[in-house]
Design a protein around this motif. Sequence first.
Motif, PDB file in Angstrom:
ATOM      1  N   ALA A 270       0.751  -1.205  -0.037  1.00 15.23           N
ATOM      2  CA  ALA A 270       0.193  -0.001   0.166  1.00 15.23           C
ATOM      3  C   ALA A 270       0.965   1.152   0.024  1.00 15.23           C
ATOM      4  O   ALA A 270       0.316   2.444  -0.335  1.00 15.23           O
ATOM      5  N   LYS A 271       2.238   1.343   0.180  1.00 15.88           N
ATOM      6  CA  LYS A 271       2.997   2.400   0.193  1.00 15.88           C
ATOM      7  C   LYS A 271       3.831   2.631  -1.208  1.00 15.88           C
ATOM      8  O   LYS A 271       4.238   3.749  -1.272  1.00 15.88           O
ATOM      9  N   TYR A 272       3.519   1.714  -1.896  1.00 13.80           N
ATOM     10  CA  TYR A 272       3.999   1.795  -3.183  1.00 13.80           C
ATOM     11  C   TYR A 272       3.062   1.928  -4.550  1.00 13.80           C
ATOM     12  O   TYR A 272       2.091   0.933  -4.499  1.00 13.80           O
ATOM     13  N   THR A 273       3.335   2.717  -5.796  1.00 16.33           N
ATOM     14  CA  THR A 273       2.305   2.238  -6.766  1.00 16.33           C
ATOM     15  C   THR A 273       2.929   1.181  -7.410  1.00 16.33           C
ATOM     16  O   THR A 273       3.840   0.280  -7.170  1.00 16.33           O
ATOM     17  N   ALA A 274       1.983   0.653  -8.294  1.00 16.75           N
ATOM     18  CA  ALA A 274       2.276  -0.724  -8.985  1.00 16.75           C
ATOM     19  C   ALA A 274       3.581  -0.666  -9.785  1.00 16.75           C
ATOM     20  O   ALA A 274       4.101  -1.750 -10.059  1.00 16.75           O
ATOM     21  N   GLU A 275       3.645   0.447 -10.366  1.00 13.65           N
ATOM     22  CA  GLU A 275       5.122   0.686 -11.094  1.00 13.65           C
ATOM     23  C   GLU A 275       6.174   0.448 -10.110  1.00 13.65           C
ATOM     24  O   GLU A 275       7.235  -0.160 -10.568  1.00 13.65           O
ATOM     25  N   GLU A 276       6.077   1.034  -9.031  1.00 10.39           N
ATOM     26  CA  GLU A 276       7.166   1.118  -8.048  1.00 10.39           C
ATOM     27  C   GLU A 276       7.654  -0.510  -7.681  1.00 10.39           C
ATOM     28  O   GLU A 276       8.649  -0.671  -7.382  1.00 10.39           O
ATOM     29  N   LEU A 277       6.421  -1.155  -7.311  1.00 14.15           N
ATOM     30  CA  LEU A 277       6.669  -2.493  -7.133  1.00 14.15           C
ATOM     31  C   LEU A 277       7.499  -3.299  -7.848  1.00 14.15           C
ATOM     32  O   LEU A 277       8.263  -4.203  -7.495  1.00 14.15           O
ATOM     33  N   ILE A 278       7.379  -2.565  -9.068  1.00  8.70           N
ATOM     34  CA  ILE A 278       8.246  -3.593 -10.244  1.00  8.70           C
ATOM     35  C   ILE A 278       9.644  -3.122 -10.153  1.00  8.70           C
ATOM     36  O   ILE A 278      10.537  -3.802 -10.012  1.00  8.70           O
ATOM     37  N   THR A 279       9.881  -1.773 -10.086  1.00 11.51           N
ATOM     38  CA  THR A 279      11.202  -1.185 -10.200  1.00 11.51           C
ATOM     39  C   THR A 279      11.833  -1.096  -8.899  1.00 11.51           C
ATOM     40  O   THR A 279      13.151  -1.204  -9.004  1.00 11.51           O
ATOM     41  N   LYS A 280      11.240  -1.154  -8.023  1.00 12.96           N
ATOM     42  CA  LYS A 280      11.857  -1.075  -6.588  1.00 12.96           C
ATOM     43  C   LYS A 280      11.565  -2.559  -5.745  1.00 12.96           C
ATOM     44  O   LYS A 280      11.304  -2.569  -4.665  1.00 12.96           O
ATOM     45  N   ARG A 281      11.743  -3.727  -6.630  1.00 18.30           N
ATOM     46  CA  ARG A 281      11.327  -4.992  -6.245  1.00 18.30           C
ATOM     47  C   ARG A 281      12.167  -5.413  -4.910  1.00 18.30           C
ATOM     48  O   ARG A 281      11.824  -5.803  -3.964  1.00 18.30           O
ATOM     49  N   ALA A 282      13.418  -5.260  -5.054  1.00 16.86           N
ATOM     50  CA  ALA A 282      14.452  -5.623  -3.823  1.00 16.86           C
ATOM     51  C   ALA A 282      13.991  -4.723  -2.481  1.00 16.86           C
ATOM     52  O   ALA A 282      14.098  -5.380  -1.640  1.00 16.86           O
ATOM     53  N   GLN A 283      13.819  -3.397  -2.706  1.00 22.33           N
ATOM     54  CA  GLN A 283      13.625  -2.519  -1.600  1.00 22.33           C
ATOM     55  C   GLN A 283      12.382  -2.890  -0.790  1.00 22.33           C
ATOM     56  O   GLN A 283      12.159  -3.098   0.233  1.00 22.33           O
ATOM     57  N   VAL A 284      11.283  -3.499  -1.691  1.00 15.38           N
ATOM     58  CA  VAL A 284       9.789  -3.622  -1.344  1.00 15.38           C
ATOM     59  C   VAL A 284      10.245  -5.125  -0.548  1.00 15.38           C
ATOM     60  O   VAL A 284       9.587  -5.341   0.536  1.00 15.38           O
ATOM     61  N   GLY A 285      10.855  -6.078  -1.050  1.00 13.54           N
ATOM     62  CA  GLY A 285      11.058  -7.335  -0.468  1.00 13.54           C
ATOM     63  C   GLY A 285      11.698  -6.999   0.747  1.00 13.54           C
ATOM     64  O   GLY A 285      11.166  -7.925   1.743  1.00 13.54           O
ATOM     65  N   ASP A 286      12.661  -6.087   0.848  1.00 14.32           N
ATOM     66  CA  ASP A 286      13.236  -6.178   2.280  1.00 14.32           C
ATOM     67  C   ASP A 286      12.562  -5.525   3.366  1.00 14.32           C
ATOM     68  O   ASP A 286      12.542  -6.086   4.449  1.00 14.32           O
ATOM     69  N   GLU A 287      11.558  -4.532   2.728  1.00 16.73           N
ATOM     70  CA  GLU A 287      10.688  -4.188   3.751  1.00 16.73           C
ATOM     71  C   GLU A 287       9.704  -4.941   4.372  1.00 16.73           C
ATOM     72  O   GLU A 287       9.300  -5.158   5.546  1.00 16.73           O
ATOM     73  N   ILE A 288       9.297  -5.766   3.354  1.00 20.04           N
ATOM     74  CA  ILE A 288       8.239  -6.946   3.764  1.00 20.04           C
ATOM     75  C   ILE A 288       8.932  -7.972   4.702  1.00 20.04           C
ATOM     76  O   ILE A 288       8.402  -8.233   5.742  1.00 20.04           O
ATOM     77  N   LYS A 289      10.257  -8.237   4.372  1.00 22.68           N
ATOM     78  CA  LYS A 289      11.028  -9.145   5.652  1.00 22.68           C
ATOM     79  C   LYS A 289      10.966  -8.605   6.625  1.00 22.68           C
ATOM     80  O   LYS A 289      10.764  -9.418   7.729  1.00 22.68           O
ATOM     81  N   THR A 290      11.326  -7.289   6.886  1.00 22.90           N
ATOM     82  CA  THR A 290      11.599  -6.643   8.237  1.00 22.90           C
ATOM     83  C   THR A 290      10.345  -6.620   8.859  1.00 22.90           C
ATOM     84  O   THR A 290      10.185  -6.756  10.033  1.00 22.90           O
ATOM     85  N   THR A 291       9.145  -6.244   8.163  1.00 25.06           N
ATOM     86  CA  THR A 291       7.849  -6.077   8.904  1.00 25.06           C
ATOM     87  C   THR A 291       7.516  -7.449   9.409  1.00 25.06           C
ATOM     88  O   THR A 291       7.050  -7.812  10.408  1.00 25.06           O
ATOM     89  N   LEU A 292       7.511  -8.710   8.408  1.00 25.28           N
ATOM     90  CA  LEU A 292       7.282  -9.900   8.919  1.00 25.28           C
ATOM     91  C   LEU A 292       8.220 -10.367  10.036  1.00 25.28           C
ATOM     92  O   LEU A 292       7.564 -11.022  10.864  1.00 25.28           O
ATOM     93  N   GLU A 293       9.349 -10.213  10.042  1.00 24.79           N
ATOM     94  CA  GLU A 293      10.194 -10.400  11.336  1.00 24.79           C
ATOM     95  C   GLU A 293       9.757  -9.904  12.434  1.00 24.79           C
ATOM     96  O   GLU A 293       9.908 -10.609  13.499  1.00 24.79           O
TER      97      GLU A 293
END
Length: 279
Positions: free
Chosen positions: A130-153
């Motif tokens: 919800a913090k990123y646009t659909a295009e940003e989810l693609i272009t910033k995939r690694a950053q999104v993955g790191d944030e999800i991992k941190t939140t999950l932890e």
Amino acid sequence: MKKSIRRAIIGGVIGVFALVIILSSIAIVPAGSTGVVLTLGKVGANVLPEGLNFKAPFIQRVAIVDNKIQKQEVQADAVSKDLQTVSSTIAVNYRVGTDASAKLYQNIGRDYEAIVLLPAVQESMKSISAKYTAEELITKRAQVGDEIKTTLEEKVSEYGIVIEKFNIVNFDFSAEFNEAIEAKQVAEQNLIKTKTEQEQALVIAEAEAKKQVIAAEAEADAIRKKAEAQAEANQKLSQSLTGTIVEYEKVQKWDGKLPQATGSSAILDFRTDATSQDQ
């Protein structure tokens, strides 16, 4: 005879009972696991390490908790900042901490994946997407993955679950969004192509202009050198023209007539007449 049979039977019963007691006192914990000791159903604070262990027969039993790294693939749906529906496949590598085995078994049980892990993955995916646009989810995939991992932890660490690795395997969007992305990419490629062609044309024009400048400079240099050579030749010719040659030229142009007057004035008239004829 009957007494010996009776003794044999009693001995066999005692042996079987002793064997049962011995077997009931042994607990074997597989590699990469811990044994949670339950005494009459109550979970003990200490856990048994892998290998051969002993416990109180009949009143204690051992529940095995797997502490090896496990992999779980999760299908998660979310909505992006620009309200695009996002369907993703997520791979999570996790394990249960050895020290947390007893607490996790006591509070959650064996089904901790369904009760804790999977809901935490879904919630983390929704909150970060919800913090990123659909295009940003693609272009910033690694950053999104790191944030999800941190939140999950943060969500599962209190239960003793350790996230070893987190990967977003795939992002999938609506057909309309995919078509829009494709059209944008085509437009960008065309723009790059046009820009490249313009730059090439500019380079060619600059090269042609440089050629013309070089040719003009070469022509001007040739003219200058020719003029310098002519000036030098004229100077040499002028230096070679002595007074004798000038007088000779005057004599060559004289018509043979002597002046009519005598004396100095006649000589003056003669020279004047000779000069006018020479001119």
